[in-house]
Design a protein around this motif. Structure first.
Motif, PDB file in Angstrom:
ATOM      1  N   VAL A 140       0.609  -1.368   0.053  1.00  9.06           N
ATOM      2  CA  VAL A 140      -0.107   0.532   0.106  1.00  9.06           C
ATOM      3  C   VAL A 140       0.904   1.190  -0.612  1.00  9.06           C
ATOM      4  N   LEU A 141       0.757   2.394  -0.800  1.00  5.75           N
ATOM      5  CA  LEU A 141       1.445   3.205  -0.798  1.00  5.75           C
ATOM      6  C   LEU A 141       0.306   4.411  -0.699  1.00  5.75           C
ATOM      7  N   ALA A 142       1.357   5.714   0.755  1.00  2.30           N
ATOM      8  CA  ALA A 142       0.197   6.271   0.939  1.00  2.30           C
ATOM      9  C   ALA A 142       0.725   7.937   1.351  1.00  2.30           C
ATOM     10  N   GLU A 143       0.014   8.533   0.743  1.00  2.00           N
ATOM     11  CA  GLU A 143       0.935  10.572   1.175  1.00  2.00           C
ATOM     12  C   GLU A 143       0.367  10.915   2.012  1.00  2.00           C
ATOM     13  N   PRO A 144       1.318  11.133   3.061  1.00  3.93           N
ATOM     14  CA  PRO A 144       1.202  11.117   3.969  1.00  3.93           C
ATOM     15  C   PRO A 144      -0.293  12.647   4.348  1.00  3.93           C
ATOM     16  N   GLU A 145      -1.027  13.281   4.772  1.00  5.11           N
ATOM     17  CA  GLU A 145      -1.150  14.684   4.928  1.00  5.11           C
ATOM     18  C   GLU A 145      -1.446  15.052   6.078  1.00  5.11           C
ATOM     19  N   LEU A 146      -1.242  14.755   7.192  1.00  7.82           N
ATOM     20  CA  LEU A 146      -1.372  15.082   8.477  1.00  7.82           C
ATOM     21  C   LEU A 146       0.092  14.102   9.103  1.00  7.82           C
ATOM     22  N   LEU A 147       0.301  14.725  10.025  1.00 10.25           N
ATOM     23  CA  LEU A 147       1.135  13.974  11.218  1.00 10.25           C
ATOM     24  C   LEU A 147       1.223  14.578  12.730  1.00 10.25           C
ATOM     25  N   ARG A 148       1.639  13.813  13.432  1.00  3.76           N
ATOM     26  CA  ARG A 148       1.819  14.125  15.264  1.00  3.76           C
ATOM     27  C   ARG A 148       3.117  13.127  15.462  1.00  3.76           C
ATOM     28  N   HIS A 149       4.020  14.287  15.817  1.00  5.99           N
ATOM     29  CA  HIS A 149       5.281  13.223  16.317  1.00  5.99           C
ATOM     30  C   HIS A 149       5.630  14.036  17.698  1.00  5.99           C
TER      31      HIS A 149
END
Length: 175
Positions: A140-149
């Motif tokens: 599965v290939l996916a583009e990150p749109e939001l992230l939290r770290h």
């Protein structure tokens, strides 16, 4: 021609021998979640960065997995990088035949109705851009749109059939 100086025998690369070799690779433990009724989630150690421009990540999922049907039609998923203390959560999402989102799993509905797990080192909300079926799995290939770290804690790793952690690096020693 000289003999191979390393110990060990050379064997055919079948599923069993490949699995044995790959057990030596330490992998970051992630949990992937997708919206649905009910939502789905599974533990994955196949998460990797594919591209930075544009940002693309990938993970693999077995076609026989109970989560595959939902992930196969989901527009968005979340990938959670688990912290060293989250072994129990990793085991919960690796089990079959249970409600992985039941108590004591702490989660909430996030953007795009994707389940977001509490206390992960990081999570990425991703838009699925492609699914490539290879053998008994899909990439599965996916583009990150939001992230939290968070900048504290250390990751949970999977190595030789068990969970492990790493000590945080001494940044002064590395520099």
């Amino acid at each position: 021609m000289t003999a191979d100086p390393q110990p060990g025998s050379i064997v055919e690369a079948d599923a069993s021998s490949l699995r044995a070799i790959l057990r030596n690779q330490a992998s970051t433990v992630t949990v992937v979640t997708a919206p649905g009724a009910p939502p789905v989630g599974f533990t994955a150690t196949s998460f990797t960065s594919v591209s930075l421009e544009p940002p693309v990540v990938s993970f693999c999922l077995g076609l026989a997995s109970s989560s595959w049907r939902t992930v196969a039609r989901s527009r968005h998923v979340a990938v959670h990088l688990l912290a060293r203390h989250q072994r129990k959560l990793a085991r919960t999402f690796a089990m079959t035949g249970i409600d992985r989102f039941a108590h004591p799993t702490r989660w909430r509905v996030g953007p795009e109705a994707v389940p977001i797990l509490d206390d992960a080192l990081a999570w990425l909300l991703c838009r699925v851009v492609d699914r490539v079926v290879v053998g008994d799995h899909a990439i599965v290939l996916a583009e990150p749109e939001l992230l939290r770290h968070v900048d504290v804690g250390s990751p949970l790793l999977y190595h030789r059939g068990g969970y492990a952690g790493v000590e945080p690096a001494d940044r002064a020693a590395v520099a």
